[in-house]
Design a protein around this motif. Structure first.
Motif, PDB file in Angstrom:
ATOM      1  N   LEU A   1       0.827  -1.209   0.000  1.00  0.00           N
ATOM      2  CA  LEU A   1       0.000   0.000   0.000  1.00  0.00           C
ATOM      3  C   LEU A   1       0.857   1.253   0.000  1.00  0.00           C
ATOM      4  O   LEU A   1       0.618   2.193  -0.768  1.00  0.00           O
ATOM      5  N   ARG A   2       1.874   1.268   0.852  1.00  0.00           N
ATOM      6  CA  ARG A   2       2.685   2.478   1.001  1.00  0.00           C
ATOM      7  C   ARG A   2       3.553   2.763  -0.208  1.00  0.00           C
ATOM      8  O   ARG A   2       4.025   3.893  -0.383  1.00  0.00           O
ATOM      9  N   GLN A   3       3.764   1.764  -1.043  1.00  0.00           N
ATOM     10  CA  GLN A   3       4.470   2.039  -2.290  1.00  0.00           C
ATOM     11  C   GLN A   3       3.543   2.693  -3.322  1.00  0.00           C
ATOM     12  O   GLN A   3       4.013   3.224  -4.325  1.00  0.00           O
ATOM     13  N   LYS A   4       2.251   2.669  -3.049  1.00  0.00           N
ATOM     14  CA  LYS A   4       1.276   3.276  -3.963  1.00  0.00           C
ATOM     15  C   LYS A   4       1.000   4.737  -3.621  1.00  0.00           C
ATOM     16  O   LYS A   4       0.570   5.494  -4.488  1.00  0.00           O
ATOM     17  N   VAL A   5       1.205   5.119  -2.347  1.00  0.00           N
ATOM     18  CA  VAL A   5       0.845   6.473  -1.924  1.00  0.00           C
ATOM     19  C   VAL A   5       2.024   7.161  -1.246  1.00  0.00           C
ATOM     20  O   VAL A   5       2.672   6.582  -0.371  1.00  0.00           O
TER      21      VAL A   5
ATOM     22  N   PRO B   1       4.884   7.282  -6.594  1.00  0.00           N
ATOM     23  CA  PRO B   1       3.585   6.802  -6.107  1.00  0.00           C
ATOM     24  C   PRO B   1       2.477   7.018  -7.132  1.00  0.00           C
ATOM     25  O   PRO B   1       2.580   7.862  -8.030  1.00  0.00           O
ATOM     26  N   ALA B   2       1.408   6.245  -6.956  1.00  0.00           N
ATOM     27  CA  ALA B   2       0.222   6.435  -7.794  1.00  0.00           C
ATOM     28  C   ALA B   2      -0.562   7.662  -7.354  1.00  0.00           C
ATOM     29  O   ALA B   2      -1.273   8.274  -8.152  1.00  0.00           O
ATOM     30  N   ALA B   3      -0.442   8.013  -6.079  1.00  0.00           N
ATOM     31  CA  ALA B   3      -1.175   9.162  -5.531  1.00  0.00           C
ATOM     32  C   ALA B   3      -0.335   9.809  -4.446  1.00  0.00           C
ATOM     33  O   ALA B   3       0.508   9.169  -3.814  1.00  0.00           O
ATOM     34  N   LEU B   4      -0.601  11.093  -4.229  1.00  0.00           N
ATOM     35  CA  LEU B   4       0.115  11.865  -3.223  1.00  0.00           C
ATOM     36  C   LEU B   4      -0.897  12.403  -2.215  1.00  0.00           C
ATOM     37  O   LEU B   4      -1.905  13.002  -2.602  1.00  0.00           O
ATOM     38  N   LEU B   5      -0.624  12.177  -0.931  1.00  0.00           N
ATOM     39  CA  LEU B   5      -1.478  12.669   0.145  1.00  0.00           C
ATOM     40  C   LEU B   5      -0.767  13.834   0.820  1.00  0.00           C
ATOM     41  O   LEU B   5       0.376  13.691   1.266  1.00  0.00           O
ATOM     42  N   CYS B   6      -1.428  14.974   0.911  1.00  0.00           N
ATOM     43  CA  CYS B   6      -0.817  16.189   1.462  1.00  0.00           C
ATOM     44  C   CYS B   6      -1.626  16.645   2.674  1.00  0.00           C
ATOM     45  O   CYS B   6      -2.796  17.011   2.534  1.00  0.00           O
ATOM     46  N   ASP B   7      -0.985  16.620   3.844  1.00  0.00           N
ATOM     47  CA  ASP B   7      -1.694  16.949   5.081  1.00  0.00           C
ATOM     48  C   ASP B   7      -1.269  18.326   5.580  1.00  0.00           C
ATOM     49  O   ASP B   7      -0.266  18.451   6.287  1.00  0.00           O
ATOM     50  N   GLU B   8      -2.044  19.345   5.201  1.00  0.00           N
ATOM     51  CA  GLU B   8      -1.775  20.718   5.659  1.00  0.00           C
ATOM     52  C   GLU B   8      -0.315  21.111   5.433  1.00  0.00           C
ATOM     53  O   GLU B   8       0.363  21.597   6.333  1.00  0.00           O
ATOM     54  N   ILE B   9       0.168  20.895   4.214  1.00  0.00           N
ATOM     55  CA  ILE B   9       1.603  21.021   3.972  1.00  0.00           C
ATOM     56  C   ILE B   9       2.107  22.461   3.988  1.00  0.00           C
ATOM     57  O   ILE B   9       3.319  22.680   3.966  1.00  0.00           O
ATOM     58  N   THR B  10       1.204  23.425   4.050  1.00  0.00           N
ATOM     59  CA  THR B  10       1.650  24.825   4.122  1.00  0.00           C
ATOM     60  C   THR B  10       1.410  25.452   5.494  1.00  0.00           C
ATOM     61  O   THR B  10       1.783  26.602   5.718  1.00  0.00           O
TER      62      THR B  10
END
Length: 242
Positions: free
Chosen positions: A77-81, A157-166
């Motif tokens: 999973l973690r290689q996908k995101v 990754p297939a997708a990028l998750l961004c958690d309040e990156i600014t």
């Protein structure tokens, strides 16, 4: 076909149910902003998609990889995101280039020479090719966050998750990071972004998800969510964040 499929996901911390039956399908190349008050479950949802938190009910699938508690499924999973956090989480004793090289070498057993070339390409992609040999402490916060983006991209990754990156950046540095993310969106990267940057959500994202009390309260194209909010909760949230 959806790249990311989240079905009836529930997550509890003790007696507190943080996610209360979340369902969401994300197409490849789609850019989604997740907005809502603190405590609505936004960051927890991203952490579940990346396998940093296990779910209590429901299913999460990313590009054919299912969220399961065992190491084999988690590694797949973690290689996908890719995941980018508020804090940059760079290794302070490693150069910028080494920070980007590390995961491909450790996780994918990539040879050092190949990892070096990949890191160079990814740093150039975020406008920091000239900082390969610098240490993180020599960079601004905006530059460090761009290195964190390059590091995530190096895993392809297939997708990028961004958690309040600014949110940890000084206001004048926010735009340089958002410019990089906007370019990734134009290149077709699948992005899920928890963000308070409403202008970015309005101008760049394909859909906006408003979370409230652990549920997807409203979802739709930016012009609908921002211009025609259906619920009092979303109207109040937008009123405070204009």
């Amino acid at each position: 076909m959806s790249l990311i499929t989240i079905t009836e996901v529930r997550k509890r911390f003790g007696e507190n149910e943080v996610l209360r039956g979340i369902s969401l399908a994300v197409a490849a190349g789609e850019v989604i902003a997740i907005i809502g008050k603190s405590g609505s479950g936004k960051s927890t949802l991203l952490r579940c998609i990346n396998g940093l938190e296990m779910i209590d009910e429901g299913t999460i699938e990313v590009d054919g990889a299912m969220l399961r508690p065992d190491d084999t499924h988690l590694r797949a999973l973690r290689q996908k995101v890719g995941m980018i956090f508020q804090s940059f989480n760079l290794f302070p004793h490693l150069t910028v280039g080494r920070n980007v090289m590390l995961s491909p070498m450790v996780v994918k057993s990539m040879p050092q020479r190949e990892a070096h070339g990949l890191a160079t390409t990814m740093l150039e992609r975020v406008g920091l090719g000239h900082k390969f040999d610098a240490l993180p402490e020599e960079l601004s916060g905006g530059q460090q966050q761009r290195v964190a983006i390059a590091r995530a991209l190096a895993m392809q990754p297939a997708a990028l998750l961004c958690d309040e990156i600014t949110s940890a950046l000084d206001p004048e540095l926010v735009n340089e990071v958002l410019a990089v993310v906007g370019e990734l969106a134009r290149e077709g990267m699948t992005l899920l972004m928890v963000t308070h940057e409403m202008r970015f959500a309005r101008e760049v994202c394909d859909r906006v998800v408003f979370m409230h009390q652990g549920r997807v309260h409203e979802i739709g194209p930016p012009e609908e969510v921002f211009n025609k909010p259906q619920s009092l909760e979303l109207q109040q949230f937008l009123g405070r964040n204009r």
